[in-house]
Design a protein around this motif. Structure first.
Motif, PDB file in Angstrom:
ATOM      1  N   LEU A  49      56.934  25.726  34.324  1.00 33.41           N
ATOM      2  CA  LEU A  49      57.002  24.717  33.210  1.00 33.41           C
ATOM      3  C   LEU A  49      57.384  23.171  33.849  1.00 33.41           C
ATOM      4  N   GLY A  50      56.609  22.223  33.224  1.00 32.33           N
ATOM      5  CA  GLY A  50      56.897  20.883  33.619  1.00 32.33           C
ATOM      6  C   GLY A  50      56.238  19.948  32.702  1.00 32.33           C
ATOM      7  N   TYR A  51      56.414  18.635  33.206  1.00 34.54           N
ATOM      8  CA  TYR A  51      55.910  17.568  32.341  1.00 34.54           C
ATOM      9  C   TYR A  51      55.228  16.571  33.209  1.00 34.54           C
ATOM     10  N   VAL A  52      54.351  15.731  32.772  1.00 32.98           N
ATOM     11  CA  VAL A  52      53.758  14.483  33.258  1.00 32.98           C
ATOM     12  C   VAL A  52      54.151  12.980  32.758  1.00 32.98           C
ATOM     13  N   ASP A  53      54.564  12.394  33.658  1.00 34.89           N
ATOM     14  CA  ASP A  53      55.170  11.019  33.292  1.00 34.89           C
ATOM     15  C   ASP A  53      54.122   9.975  32.989  1.00 34.89           C
ATOM     16  N   HIS A  54      54.450   8.699  32.573  1.00 42.68           N
ATOM     17  CA  HIS A  54      53.451   7.558  31.991  1.00 42.68           C
ATOM     18  C   HIS A  54      52.559   7.276  33.279  1.00 42.68           C
ATOM     19  N   GLU A  55      53.005   7.467  34.584  1.00 44.76           N
ATOM     20  CA  GLU A  55      52.162   7.223  35.699  1.00 44.76           C
ATOM     21  C   GLU A  55      51.452   8.261  36.522  1.00 44.76           C
ATOM     22  N   GLY A  56      51.534   9.584  35.405  1.00 38.55           N
ATOM     23  CA  GLY A  56      50.698  10.627  35.975  1.00 38.55           C
ATOM     24  C   GLY A  56      51.180  11.381  37.126  1.00 38.55           C
ATOM     25  N   TYR A  57      52.604  11.285  37.260  1.00 36.70           N
ATOM     26  CA  TYR A  57      53.634  12.012  38.481  1.00 36.70           C
ATOM     27  C   TYR A  57      53.900  13.288  37.562  1.00 36.70           C
ATOM     28  N   PHE A  58      53.795  14.385  38.330  1.00 35.78           N
ATOM     29  CA  PHE A  58      54.121  15.831  37.682  1.00 35.78           C
ATOM     30  C   PHE A  58      55.864  16.266  38.349  1.00 35.78           C
ATOM     31  N   PHE A  59      56.376  16.880  37.303  1.00 34.53           N
ATOM     32  CA  PHE A  59      57.599  17.487  37.681  1.00 34.53           C
ATOM     33  C   PHE A  59      57.863  18.788  37.171  1.00 34.53           C
ATOM     34  N   VAL A  60      58.353  19.680  37.972  1.00 32.43           N
ATOM     35  CA  VAL A  60      58.691  21.127  37.412  1.00 32.43           C
ATOM     36  C   VAL A  60      60.205  21.312  36.834  1.00 32.43           C
ATOM     37  N   VAL A  61      60.368  21.734  35.641  1.00 35.31           N
ATOM     38  CA  VAL A  61      61.651  21.755  34.996  1.00 35.31           C
ATOM     39  C   VAL A  61      61.974  23.195  34.982  1.00 35.31           C
ATOM     40  N   ASP A  62      61.388  24.138  35.118  1.00 36.11           N
ATOM     41  CA  ASP A  62      61.624  25.671  34.576  1.00 36.11           C
ATOM     42  C   ASP A  62      60.475  26.511  35.051  1.00 36.11           C
ATOM     43  N   ARG A  63      60.624  27.782  34.743  1.00 36.59           N
ATOM     44  CA  ARG A  63      59.603  28.995  35.298  1.00 36.59           C
ATOM     45  C   ARG A  63      59.392  29.517  33.800  1.00 36.59           C
ATOM     46  N   LEU A  64      57.910  29.570  33.613  1.00 33.31           N
ATOM     47  CA  LEU A  64      57.471  30.416  32.583  1.00 33.31           C
ATOM     48  C   LEU A  64      57.811  32.123  32.900  1.00 33.31           C
ATOM     49  N   LYS A  65      57.624  32.511  34.337  1.00 37.02           N
ATOM     50  CA  LYS A  65      57.722  33.970  34.851  1.00 37.02           C
ATOM     51  C   LYS A  65      59.081  33.936  35.543  1.00 37.02           C
ATOM     52  N   ARG A  66      59.441  35.172  35.565  1.00 38.76           N
ATOM     53  CA  ARG A  66      60.603  35.549  36.421  1.00 38.76           C
ATOM     54  C   ARG A  66      60.372  35.331  37.980  1.00 38.76           C
ATOM     55  N   MET A  67      61.109  34.258  38.424  1.00 37.06           N
ATOM     56  CA  MET A  67      60.814  34.111  39.911  1.00 37.06           C
ATOM     57  C   MET A  67      62.043  33.687  40.548  1.00 37.06           C
ATOM     58  N   ILE A  68      62.453  34.003  41.712  1.00 34.51           N
ATOM     59  CA  ILE A  68      63.305  33.485  42.705  1.00 34.51           C
ATOM     60  C   ILE A  68      62.932  32.737  43.810  1.00 34.51           C
ATOM     61  N   ASN A  69      63.374  31.659  44.120  1.00 32.43           N
ATOM     62  CA  ASN A  69      63.110  30.643  45.091  1.00 32.43           C
ATOM     63  C   ASN A  69      64.224  30.831  46.102  1.00 32.43           C
ATOM     64  N   ALA A  70      63.926  31.437  47.260  1.00 32.68           N
ATOM     65  CA  ALA A  70      64.918  31.419  48.323  1.00 32.68           C
ATOM     66  C   ALA A  70      64.472  30.827  49.542  1.00 32.68           C
ATOM     67  N   SER A  71      64.882  29.641  49.973  1.00 31.87           N
ATOM     68  CA  SER A  71      64.459  28.829  50.993  1.00 31.87           C
ATOM     69  C   SER A  71      62.856  28.605  50.793  1.00 31.87           C
ATOM     70  N   GLY A  72      62.122  28.540  49.687  1.00 36.51           N
ATOM     71  CA  GLY A  72      60.776  28.542  49.584  1.00 36.51           C
ATOM     72  C   GLY A  72      59.831  29.694  49.533  1.00 36.51           C
ATOM     73  N   TYR A  73      60.586  30.707  49.658  1.00 35.77           N
ATOM     74  CA  TYR A  73      59.921  32.237  49.694  1.00 35.77           C
ATOM     75  C   TYR A  73      60.197  32.603  48.336  1.00 35.77           C
ATOM     76  N   LYS A  74      58.978  33.053  47.707  1.00 36.65           N
ATOM     77  CA  LYS A  74      59.227  33.233  46.538  1.00 36.65           C
ATOM     78  C   LYS A  74      59.213  34.832  46.262  1.00 36.65           C
ATOM     79  N   VAL A  75      60.390  35.282  45.459  1.00 36.58           N
ATOM     80  CA  VAL A  75      60.672  36.726  45.436  1.00 36.58           C
ATOM     81  C   VAL A  75      60.423  37.095  43.791  1.00 36.58           C
ATOM     82  N   TRP A  76      59.656  37.783  43.632  1.00 34.77           N
ATOM     83  CA  TRP A  76      59.415  38.266  42.181  1.00 34.77           C
ATOM     84  C   TRP A  76      60.299  39.676  41.869  1.00 34.77           C
ATOM     85  N   PRO A  77      61.433  39.497  40.961  1.00 32.78           N
ATOM     86  CA  PRO A  77      62.354  40.617  40.783  1.00 32.78           C
ATOM     87  C   PRO A  77      61.906  42.075  40.651  1.00 32.78           C
TER      88      PRO A  77
END
Length: 555
Positions: free
Chosen positions: A430-458
């Motif tokens: 989940l995220g948004y795009v600003d007026h200059e076309g830059y994208f930002f992530v704010v949350d996750r739609l699905k369950r996921m854990i981000n441990a030092s860049g490694y994706k862990v699915w519960p």
């Protein structure tokens, strides 16, 4: 609001292997790999890849389109084996070296691979699968490529692998061939036939329903990402790149191996992360480019004598997997006068779909769509396109997007959405795009854990925990970790009469799953919160954990 890359890119209409052939023809004597003081030229890299391709075809019976597992740590052999598989017109199945037998078994069975390149220290996890799932194995001892004395601090695996070599590669096992014995056969590979539409790589990504899924990538999708990685920041062929992130993962595979081969750069490979060794390597080899993860940069900056190293050769520092803390980004700019350039991508997209412009980065931001890439934000339920600043699911479309999941047609269909006639991958972020076309992530739609860049699915960790004889129920959530960002926490309900401890469960888990998936924290509960339909309410536990850690509930 739809964002489209304003920059287009024409990529070679050849196989990925051809990049090595072209580079070796142009620069046969140039250092392709620097490995703890030793070196391997592009000409030698090409010659050994060809010889091993011949071995795969003539000795192992590998044919066009066959899958070959690559289960190694970062090393010269990883690079050689990767290109040997491509030269043999086969498909690389890279596997995380932290995986254990149960995880490996699923990948071998699902991919249909019967041949593998294995680091000899990892053979203990493969041996239970020999004969049933695996027909032929080539084992590699990383220390064999250390042909020069060095004063660099070497990882244990390079100083102890000789003893493992004798213990794990019995001479009478016809299904196991040592690396140099495979080269000595000097088999000649058949003419190279693979083209852009042939399968090239099937990396596995952990799934929301328990089992990892293979992402189908062709030479075309990998090639686009490969060329993009170098062209976006306009890296010259004289670049020297520190390869500290894992090569099995698409970030390392593309930015630290395939892209350097394409532009003819030099790879400074680390088998294990060590901040002090990294500082020596950057200083000694005048490393100019480092694509990494925030934890490694933080480790380097935290060295007590960091100021004593001359690290001013770094001109491009980039990464993803997790947001770089703003205070660390400011320290980087203050110390080296450069920005940490953040990007965003998935295993399904063979690394980046978004990267910040080199000269105009925004902090804690995905960046803008890279070459030939479309991205938009939609309502996750209606798929209606949202406007500037509105939060929804991020969708991406481009040449680097995978063809689907291996042997999983329904999951493949679910992964995509068609909007205005264009096929988009649903990222689940989940995220948004600003007026200059830059994208930002704010949350996750699905369950996921981000441990030092490694994706862990519960769900995957929960499925394995249920096999513990004392566990009746388990719910896996994220817990805040100052260094790793997030770690795995398991809330467990024990079976009646069962008696166990946190240490017992952690030790049991370490034997069965990759280290980054192992719960660092265990909490015992009498019951788990459930909805009216009986479904475990993991979000209730997650929000309680966030409150306990003083984090916002949407985190």
């Amino acid at each position: 609001m739809t964002a489209t890359s304003l920059r287009q890119l024409a990529t070679p209409q050849t196989s990925l292997y051809t990049n090595l052939e072209v580079c070796a023809n142009r620069h046969p004597a140039k250092d392709a790999i620097l490995y703890y003081g030793s070196s391997l030229s592009y000409g030698k890299l090409r010659d050994e890849a060809q010889a091993l391709a011949g071995f795969l075809q003539q000795h192992c019976g590998v044919r066009r389109g066959d899958r070959v597992v690559l289960f190694m740590q970062n090393s010269p052999q990883f690079v050689i084996a990767f290109y040997a598989v491509l030269r043999a017109d086969a498909v690389v199945v890279p596997v995380n070296p932290m995986n254990r037998t149960a995880e490996l078994q699923h990948i071998f069975e699902d991919s249909g691979a019967r041949v593998a390149f294995i680091g000899e220290e990892l053979m203990e996890h493969v041996r239970p699968l020999m004969a049933r799932q695996v027909d032929q194995v080539v084992t590699a001892r990383y220390a064999d490529y250390l042909d020069m004395q060095t004063d660099l601090p070497l990882p244990d695996i390079l100083t102890s692998s000789g003893r493992q070599h004798d213990a794990q590669s019995p001479e009478n096992d016809a299904s196991v061939t040592r690396w140099y014995d495979a080269l000595l056969h000097a088999y000649v590979a058949r003419p190279h036939e693979a083209g852009p539409e042939d399968l090239a790589v099937i990396p596995y990504t952990s799934g929301t329903t328990g089992h990892p899924k293979g992402c189908i990538h062709t030479h075309r999708s990998v090639m686009h990402s490969t060329v993009s990685c170098g062209a976006w920041p306009d890296l010259p062929g004289e670049s020297v790149m520190l390869c500290s992130v894992p090569l099995f993962h698409v970030t390392g595979m593309q930015n630290c191996m395939n892209m350097p081969v394409f532009i003819g750069a030099t790879m400074v490979i680390m088998t294990r992360w060590d901040a002090r060794c990294a500082a020596h390597l950057i200083e000694r080899h005048r490393v100019s480019t480092w694509v990494t993860v925030p934890t490694m940069v933080i480790d380097l900056l935290n060295l007590g004598d960091i100021a004593s190293f001359d690290l001013g050769s770094i001109t491009y520092l980039s990464g993803g997997g997790a947001a770089m803390p703003q205070a660390v980004a400011q320290e980087i700019e203050k110390r080296w006068g450069i920005a940490y350039v953040e990007g965003y991508g998935l295993t399904e997209t063979m690394a980046a779909t978004h990267i910040n412009p080199r000269t105009r980065s925004k902090p804690q931001c995905m960046g803008v769509p890279v070459f030939n890439t479309y991205a938009l934000v939609v309502d996750p339920d209606s798929l209606e396109t949202l406007g500037e600043g509105e939060t929804g699911e991020i969708l991406v479309s481009g040449p680097q997007v995978f063809d689907g999941y291996w042997n999983a047609p329904q999951a493949s269909r679910d992964a995509f959405a068609s909007i205005d006639g264009r096929r988009y991958l649903r990222t689940g972020d989940l995220g948004y795009v600003d007026h200059e076309g830059y994208f930002f992530v704010v949350d996750r739609l699905k369950r996921m854990i981000n441990a030092s860049g490694y994706k862990v699915w519960p769900a995957e960790v929960e499925a394995m925990l249920f096999e513990h004889p004392a566990v009746q129920e388990a719910c896996v959530i994220a817990t805040h970790d100052a260094r790793r960002g997030e770690s795995v926490k398991a809330v467990i309900v024990l079976r009646g009469g069962a008696c166990t401890t946190q240490d017992d469960i952690v030790a049991w888990a370490r034997e069965r799953m990759a280290a980054y998936k192992v719960p660092r924290v265990i909490a015992f509960a009498d019951s788990l919160p459930r909805s009216a339909s009986g479904k475990v309410q993991w979000r209730v536990l997650q929000e309680a954990e966030n409150r306990r850690k003083g984090l916002p509930e949407s985190s």
